[in-house]
Design an enzyme around this catalytic site. Sequence first.
Site, PDB file in Angstrom:
ATOM      1  N   LYS A  53      40.719 -37.160 -44.349  1.00 28.93           N
ATOM      2  CA  LYS A  53      39.223 -37.045 -43.762  1.00 28.93           C
ATOM      3  C   LYS A  53      38.675 -38.432 -43.744  1.00 28.93           C
ATOM      4  O   LYS A  53      38.177 -38.767 -42.599  1.00 28.93           O
ATOM      5  CB  LYS A  53      38.667 -36.060 -44.653  1.00 28.93           C
ATOM      6  N   GLN A  97      35.210 -30.769 -51.541  1.00 28.74           N
ATOM      7  CA  GLN A  97      36.708 -30.378 -51.282  1.00 28.74           C
ATOM      8  C   GLN A  97      36.765 -29.246 -52.280  1.00 28.74           C
ATOM      9  O   GLN A  97      36.742 -29.289 -53.415  1.00 28.74           O
ATOM     10  CB  GLN A  97      37.637 -31.657 -51.432  1.00 28.74           C
ATOM     11  N   ASP A 120      30.884 -28.679 -43.465  1.00 31.80           N
ATOM     12  CA  ASP A 120      32.120 -27.885 -43.478  1.00 31.80           C
ATOM     13  C   ASP A 120      31.487 -26.298 -42.669  1.00 31.80           C
ATOM     14  O   ASP A 120      32.615 -25.568 -42.575  1.00 31.80           O
ATOM     15  CB  ASP A 120      32.408 -27.419 -44.711  1.00 31.80           C
TER      16      ASP A 120
HETATM   17  N1  GUN Z   1      40.019 -27.159 -48.956  1.00 34.82           N
HETATM   18  C1  GUN Z   1      41.014 -26.997 -47.906  1.00 34.82           C
HETATM   19  N2  GUN Z   1      40.515 -27.040 -46.952  1.00 34.82           N
HETATM   20  C2  GUN Z   1      39.015 -27.367 -46.860  1.00 34.82           C
HETATM   21  C3  GUN Z   1      38.173 -27.499 -46.016  1.00 34.82           C
HETATM   22  O1  GUN Z   1      37.952 -27.259 -44.862  1.00 34.82           O
HETATM   23  N3  GUN Z   1      36.861 -27.755 -46.609  1.00 34.82           N
HETATM   24  C4  GUN Z   1      36.563 -28.103 -47.863  1.00 34.82           C
HETATM   25  N4  GUN Z   1      35.589 -28.525 -48.576  1.00 34.82           N
HETATM   26  N5  GUN Z   1      37.953 -27.847 -48.900  1.00 34.82           N
HETATM   27  C5  GUN Z   1      39.098 -27.366 -48.193  1.00 34.82           C
END
Ligand code: GUN
Length: 283
Positions: A53, A97, A120
């Site tokens: 990311k 996350q 998100d």
């Molecule tokens: N953990 C696995 N996929 C994601 C996601 O798309 N966003 C977040 N915040 N955590 C994750």
Amino acid sequence: MPAQIIDGNALAKQIRSEVAGRTAALKAKGVQPHLAIVLVGEDPASQVYVKHKVADSEQTGLQATLQRLPADTTEADLLARIRALNDNPGVHGILVQLPLPKHMDSHRVIETISPAKDVDGFHVASAGALMVGQPGFWPCTPYGCLKMLDSIGYDLKGKYAVVIGRSNIVGKPMAMMLLGRDATVTIAHSRTADLKALTRQADVVVAAVGKRNVLTADMVKPGAVVIDVGMNRNDEGKLCGDVDFDGVKDVAGWITPVPGGVGPMTRAMLLVNTITAAERAAH
Ligand code: GUN
């Protein structure tokens, strides 16, 4: 005729370049779009996701800052950090996350993020906005699936779509997005009585279960569009989706591969949501 492949890598690349253009335009106005990522603990998969990311953001000119917190961080401390990011006008998107350590209430943590920065799309305000057709942030994975359908010029109006999986992050928002495009939508799940009877009628199938071979060739209507959200490992340890790709590709009209399908699109849509958050803040 075998199905046409919807190439998630190629589409994601195109979307990243659009994001880079929008980022450059904001920077020209003196605004540096900024995504703040919070990672609590040492979960190995989360560390890899977060690294991607940050790299994706930087590649498109977005600033990404990562706060790494120890696994024994208190929830109160995490909430205080989120509130500080909410109050920081230089931060446009906030991503915590998941999964969080067990002593934390993920729901409470997500609800602390300002909806205006919820890139998100996990906040209840984001879910509600999607449900009632108001501006908000759409969760990246189903949003990416919708973009894949758009990329082949697929008109969803009046089509029958079956979403397999009812998660808050994929299945439910996917169904709302398809409904918003005037498709007729069924959400199927582990308790669905006769999945095959539904999918055989479907013009579009989105498989988002997290289990191999949930969708096999005998379950697919010839010419259907099949979107595979699954990320599983087969017996040889190779990455595979929820769809029996080799079988289904001979029946479907379009199909997304794993890897190289929905995965890169999820990553790209986070960048779209982040630049959108920055543009909204700048107006
Ligand atoms: N953990 C696995 N996929 C994601 C996601 O798309 N966003 C977040 N915040 N955590 C994750």
